[in-house]
Design a protein around this motif. Structure first.
Motif, PDB file in Angstrom:
ATOM      1  N   ALA A 252       0.839  -1.202   0.000  1.00 46.37           N
ATOM      2  CA  ALA A 252       0.000   0.000   0.000  1.00 46.37           C
ATOM      3  C   ALA A 252       0.870   1.245   0.000  1.00 46.37           C
ATOM      4  O   ALA A 252       1.988   1.253   0.534  1.00 46.37           O
ATOM      5  N   ILE A 253       0.325   2.283  -0.615  1.00 47.26           N
ATOM      6  CA  ILE A 253       0.884   3.629  -0.508  1.00 47.26           C
ATOM      7  C   ILE A 253      -0.024   4.404   0.436  1.00 47.26           C
ATOM      8  O   ILE A 253      -1.252   4.425   0.249  1.00 47.26           O
ATOM      9  N   ARG A 254       0.539   5.025   1.449  1.00 47.50           N
ATOM     10  CA  ARG A 254      -0.249   5.750   2.438  1.00 47.50           C
ATOM     11  C   ARG A 254      -0.226   7.246   2.124  1.00 47.50           C
ATOM     12  O   ARG A 254       0.817   7.814   1.824  1.00 47.50           O
ATOM     13  N   MET A 255      -1.401   7.868   2.191  1.00 48.99           N
ATOM     14  CA  MET A 255      -1.548   9.293   1.901  1.00 48.99           C
ATOM     15  C   MET A 255      -1.889  10.041   3.186  1.00 48.99           C
ATOM     16  O   MET A 255      -2.690   9.589   4.002  1.00 48.99           O
ATOM     17  N   SER A 256      -1.286  11.213   3.364  1.00 52.34           N
ATOM     18  CA  SER A 256      -1.657  12.079   4.490  1.00 52.34           C
ATOM     19  C   SER A 256      -2.662  13.135   4.058  1.00 52.34           C
ATOM     20  O   SER A 256      -3.285  13.795   4.894  1.00 52.34           O
ATOM     21  N   SER A 257      -2.822  13.311   2.760  1.00 54.87           N
ATOM     22  CA  SER A 257      -3.818  14.205   2.173  1.00 54.87           C
ATOM     23  C   SER A 257      -4.009  13.787   0.725  1.00 54.87           C
ATOM     24  O   SER A 257      -3.367  12.848   0.256  1.00 54.87           O
ATOM     25  N   LYS A 258      -4.874  14.462   0.009  1.00 56.71           N
ATOM     26  CA  LYS A 258      -5.083  14.148  -1.408  1.00 56.71           C
ATOM     27  C   LYS A 258      -3.779  14.282  -2.186  1.00 56.71           C
ATOM     28  O   LYS A 258      -3.495  13.484  -3.089  1.00 56.71           O
ATOM     29  N   GLN A 259      -2.980  15.272  -1.835  1.00 52.27           N
ATOM     30  CA  GLN A 259      -1.782  15.577  -2.601  1.00 52.27           C
ATOM     31  C   GLN A 259      -0.515  14.916  -2.049  1.00 52.27           C
ATOM     32  O   GLN A 259       0.438  14.703  -2.791  1.00 52.27           O
ATOM     33  N   ARG A 260      -0.504  14.587  -0.766  1.00 45.64           N
ATOM     34  CA  ARG A 260       0.757  14.236  -0.118  1.00 45.64           C
ATOM     35  C   ARG A 260       0.831  12.763   0.251  1.00 45.64           C
ATOM     36  O   ARG A 260      -0.046  12.216   0.932  1.00 45.64           O
ATOM     37  N   VAL A 261       1.901  12.105  -0.218  1.00 45.46           N
ATOM     38  CA  VAL A 261       2.186  10.730   0.173  1.00 45.46           C
ATOM     39  C   VAL A 261       2.890  10.750   1.529  1.00 45.46           C
ATOM     40  O   VAL A 261       3.872  11.471   1.716  1.00 45.46           O
ATOM     41  N   ALA A 262       2.385   9.936   2.445  1.00 50.78           N
ATOM     42  CA  ALA A 262       3.009   9.824   3.758  1.00 50.78           C
ATOM     43  C   ALA A 262       4.107   8.764   3.770  1.00 50.78           C
ATOM     44  O   ALA A 262       5.081   8.871   4.517  1.00 50.78           O
ATOM     45  N   LYS A 299      -6.445   2.404  -1.871  1.00 51.26           N
ATOM     46  CA  LYS A 299      -7.643   3.237  -1.733  1.00 51.26           C
ATOM     47  C   LYS A 299      -7.639   3.937  -0.370  1.00 51.26           C
ATOM     48  O   LYS A 299      -7.135   3.405   0.620  1.00 51.26           O
ATOM     49  N   SER A 300      -8.212   5.119  -0.344  1.00 48.33           N
ATOM     50  CA  SER A 300      -8.299   5.889   0.898  1.00 48.33           C
ATOM     51  C   SER A 300      -9.452   6.877   0.762  1.00 48.33           C
ATOM     52  O   SER A 300     -10.101   6.963  -0.297  1.00 48.33           O
ATOM     53  N   ILE A 301      -9.685   7.631   1.823  1.00 51.53           N
ATOM     54  CA  ILE A 301     -10.734   8.661   1.748  1.00 51.53           C
ATOM     55  C   ILE A 301     -10.364   9.723   0.731  1.00 51.53           C
ATOM     56  O   ILE A 301     -11.244  10.404   0.195  1.00 51.53           O
ATOM     57  N   TYR A 302      -9.068   9.859   0.455  1.00 51.67           N
ATOM     58  CA  TYR A 302      -8.618  10.874  -0.510  1.00 51.67           C
ATOM     59  C   TYR A 302      -8.722  10.361  -1.939  1.00 51.67           C
ATOM     60  O   TYR A 302      -8.988  11.124  -2.873  1.00 51.67           O
ATOM     61  N   TRP A 303      -8.502   9.072  -2.106  1.00 49.97           N
ATOM     62  CA  TRP A 303      -8.532   8.448  -3.431  1.00 49.97           C
ATOM     63  C   TRP A 303      -9.391   7.179  -3.335  1.00 49.97           C
ATOM     64  O   TRP A 303      -8.870   6.060  -3.306  1.00 49.97           O
ATOM     65  N   VAL A 493       2.615  11.737 -10.498  1.00 46.15           N
ATOM     66  CA  VAL A 493       1.210  11.337 -10.555  1.00 46.15           C
ATOM     67  C   VAL A 493       0.346  12.590 -10.417  1.00 46.15           C
ATOM     68  O   VAL A 493       0.519  13.384  -9.499  1.00 46.15           O
ATOM     69  N   PHE A 494      -0.567  12.767 -11.362  1.00 46.45           N
ATOM     70  CA  PHE A 494      -1.447  13.935 -11.341  1.00 46.45           C
ATOM     71  C   PHE A 494      -2.141  14.054  -9.974  1.00 46.45           C
ATOM     72  O   PHE A 494      -2.661  13.073  -9.435  1.00 46.45           O
ATOM     73  N   GLY A 495      -2.114  15.257  -9.421  1.00 44.14           N
ATOM     74  CA  GLY A 495      -2.797  15.513  -8.162  1.00 44.14           C
ATOM     75  C   GLY A 495      -1.978  15.222  -6.931  1.00 44.14           C
ATOM     76  O   GLY A 495      -2.471  15.381  -5.811  1.00 44.14           O
ATOM     77  N   THR A 496      -0.720  14.793  -7.094  1.00 41.04           N
ATOM     78  CA  THR A 496       0.142  14.517  -5.945  1.00 41.04           C
ATOM     79  C   THR A 496       1.395  15.377  -6.012  1.00 41.04           C
ATOM     80  O   THR A 496       1.800  15.831  -7.081  1.00 41.04           O
ATOM     81  N   ASP A 497       2.009  15.551  -4.841  1.00 40.26           N
ATOM     82  CA  ASP A 497       3.221  16.371  -4.750  1.00 40.26           C
ATOM     83  C   ASP A 497       4.497  15.559  -4.766  1.00 40.26           C
ATOM     84  O   ASP A 497       5.537  16.053  -5.205  1.00 40.26           O
ATOM     85  N   ASN A 498       4.431  14.332  -4.268  1.00 46.76           N
ATOM     86  CA  ASN A 498       5.668  13.590  -4.022  1.00 46.76           C
ATOM     87  C   ASN A 498       5.576  12.117  -4.382  1.00 46.76           C
ATOM     88  O   ASN A 498       6.233  11.273  -3.773  1.00 46.76           O
TER      89      ASN A 498
END
Length: 544
Positions: A252-262, A299-303, A493-498
């Protein structure tokens, strides 16, 4: 209360996958002096360039089954595949034998072919209406092709300017074997152009590897003369800035927000523990099948539909090279034998703009025939007379053809239920739409058959090999906007920062030529540009 089965770690940059792209990016980070780089590989460490393994390989009869990577392919039970309906439909894929899980990835078994794409390959949509154009041209990528050829230790014909080149190959072209003579004569009689096939046959010869010694045992090279993805990682051993972990499938890839990978979560297959790694950036280099599976599974609440999948494009447009063959029998009166163990003769006469609409074809000579294993005949008790007679008896002469792929939205890879033995989700491949035009394929097979007939072959026949996902691509294609692709032209990736992807999966379309060189050139183009987010992370050139 803290879960004892979950381990928390941190890294600066996480690279998922240790193959061609992952090892290149790790080397770039090391060259820049970046610390805290973690490379995660689902498969095991695989010994390459090991003389003891080579002796075992040769003594056991050679071939892929007698290599240390033979146990690292997909198993049949790890795949669910469906095809289309009708006589011209795409049959279900059978990807066993197509890719390798392990340190160095699928380049451990590749042939080392590194042709460039042609200029028109970057504008398929403009020329044919199929797919989308690449967001840049051949001329934009050309300087980075030169860098990629140096990195891979390319040998080729520098006088061949199709496609155009600004610098010579690092090494001279491998010679044609004597057995290529009848093919060349037939090409000339039929006015079919031909040339030297560029090859990555010098390993990283300025380091601990190569060059090629032409042992003829290319399934397992004793000197690591062909470039493989494990070589850059071997050069990084002992470097405290880069850690490579085997048996570490990222789940899994974990997100801290829609744009930011944790960060990422992986399974430590040795301890059975789940490891959560916090990271400043994540780079996915785990191939055109695993990258979309990982995005869709994260999948997450952001994606809610999977990362980068707001437009339902992740995993779609699955493409792969379709391989064809033409084979005939002819007395081997000159006593031709396999010499090099790899291809050196090819034809790109049908890899031109005139053939783009129907699909372009890349032709090569089968380098494995004619071949008489004298040692086996001697071991079987054959007489000198019998061996000499077999040497000139009728034998197979063959041509191979790679056909470019048609981009099809409905052809898709997704994660399936259950896991494989490497801890990754099983693979589901649905290909309801054809990858190529069967009528064009028959036309090309007719041309290949005529070449063999012109050589004097009889019993000429032709066909196609099952689709193993060779050169799989386009499943997270890059585009100028998110409505047409998954990553930006800067591989973000579109919509992400990192979150970045460096894989065949980002290619918008798949031409007839092998994509390996183009992937390395693309990585250089983006990663060496300090104006891109990826370039600001890793923008240094690893020593070739």
């Amino acid at each position: 209360m803290r879960d004892a089965n979950v381990v928390n770690e941190s890294a600066n940059i996480v690279i998922v996958g240790s193959g061609l792209a992952g090892s290149l990016l790790a080397g770039m980070c090391a060259a820049r002096g970046i610390s805290g780089v973690l490379v995660l590989e689902a498969g095991p460490d695989i010994p390459m360039g090991d003389p003891s393994w080579w002796f075992h390989h040769v003594a056991s009869g050679g071939g892929t089954p007698n290599t240390p990577y033979a146990a690292c392919y997909d198993a049949a039970q790890d795949i669910t595949a469906t095809g289309g309906a009708g006589p011209k439909a795409e049959p279900p894929w059978s990807i066993v034998g197509g890719r390798i899980f392990g340190r160095g990835g699928t380049t451990l078994h590749w042939g080392g072919w590194i042709p460039r794409f042609m200029p028109e390959d970057f504008a398929l949509c403009s020329a044919t209406g199929q797919g989308i154009d690449w967001p840049f041209s051949y001329s934009d990528l050309e300087p980075f092709y030169c860098m990629a050829e140096k990195y891979l230790g390319a040998s080729g014909d520098s006088t061949d300017n199709s496609p155009p080149r600004s610098q010579p190959y690092p090494y001279d072209a491998a010679p044609y074997p004597i057995s290529a003579g009848p093919f060349i004569s037939a090409f000339e009689k039929l006015s079919i152009g031909y040339g030297h096939l560029p090859m990555a046959r010098y390993g990283q010869a300025s380091g601990d590897f190569g060059p090629c010694r032409t042992t003829g045992t290319c399934d397992y090279c004793p000197v690591a003369g062909r470039f493989t993805g494990d070589q850059p990682l071997t050069l990084l051993r002992g470097n405290p800035a880069v850690t490579v972990r085997m048996g570490a499938p990222v789940i899994a890839i974990r997100m801290s927000s829609k744009q930011r990978v944790a960060g990422v979560t992986y399974l430590d297959q040795t301890s059975g523990r789940i490891v959560q790694v916090d990271a400043q950036a994540v780079i996915l280099c785990n191939g055109a099948l695993e990258v979309p599976k990982l995005l869709l599974g994260s999948k997450s609440i952001y994606w809610p539909g999977g990362i980068g999948n707001d437009h339902d494009l992740v995993g779609r447009f699955l493409s792969a090279t379709q391989f064809f063959y033409s084979s005939g029998q002819m007395p081997n009166l000159a006593g031709f034998q396999e010499e090099l163990g790899f291809a050196s003769l090819c034809s790109r006469a049908f890899d031109t703009p005139a053939y783009q609409k129907k699909g372009k074809l890349f032709i090569s000579m089968n380098y494995e025939t004619p071949n008489l294993d004298v040692a086996k005949w001697m071991a079987a008790g054959k007489s000198v007379q019998e061996i000499l007679a077999a040497r000139v008896a009728a034998t197979a002469f063959q041509l191979y053809g790679n056909l470019s792929a048609i981009p099809q939205y409905d052809n898709r890879v997704t994660p399936d239920t259950g896991t494989n033995r490497f801890g990754l989700p099983r693979t589901r491949i649905d290909t309801p739409a054809p990858l190529y035009d069967p009528d064009s394929a028959q036309e090309y097979l007719g041309i290949m058959n005529r070449v063999l007939a012109t050589m004097g072959c009889s019993s000429v026949n032709a066909g196609t090999y099952p689709q193993r996902s060779d050169h799989a691509a386009c499943t997270t294609r890059m585009a100028k906007d998110a409505s047409n692709g998954v990553v930006t032209p800067e591989l973000q990736v579109f919509g992400t920062d990192n979150l970045f992807i460096v894989s065949n999966s980002v290619m918008p379309t798949l031409p007839a030529a092998n994509p390996t060189l183009t992937l390395v050139a693309l990585a250089y183009k983006v990663a060496l540009d300090s104006n891109t987010a990826l370039g600001s992370l890793v923008g240094s050139v690893p020593k070739p």
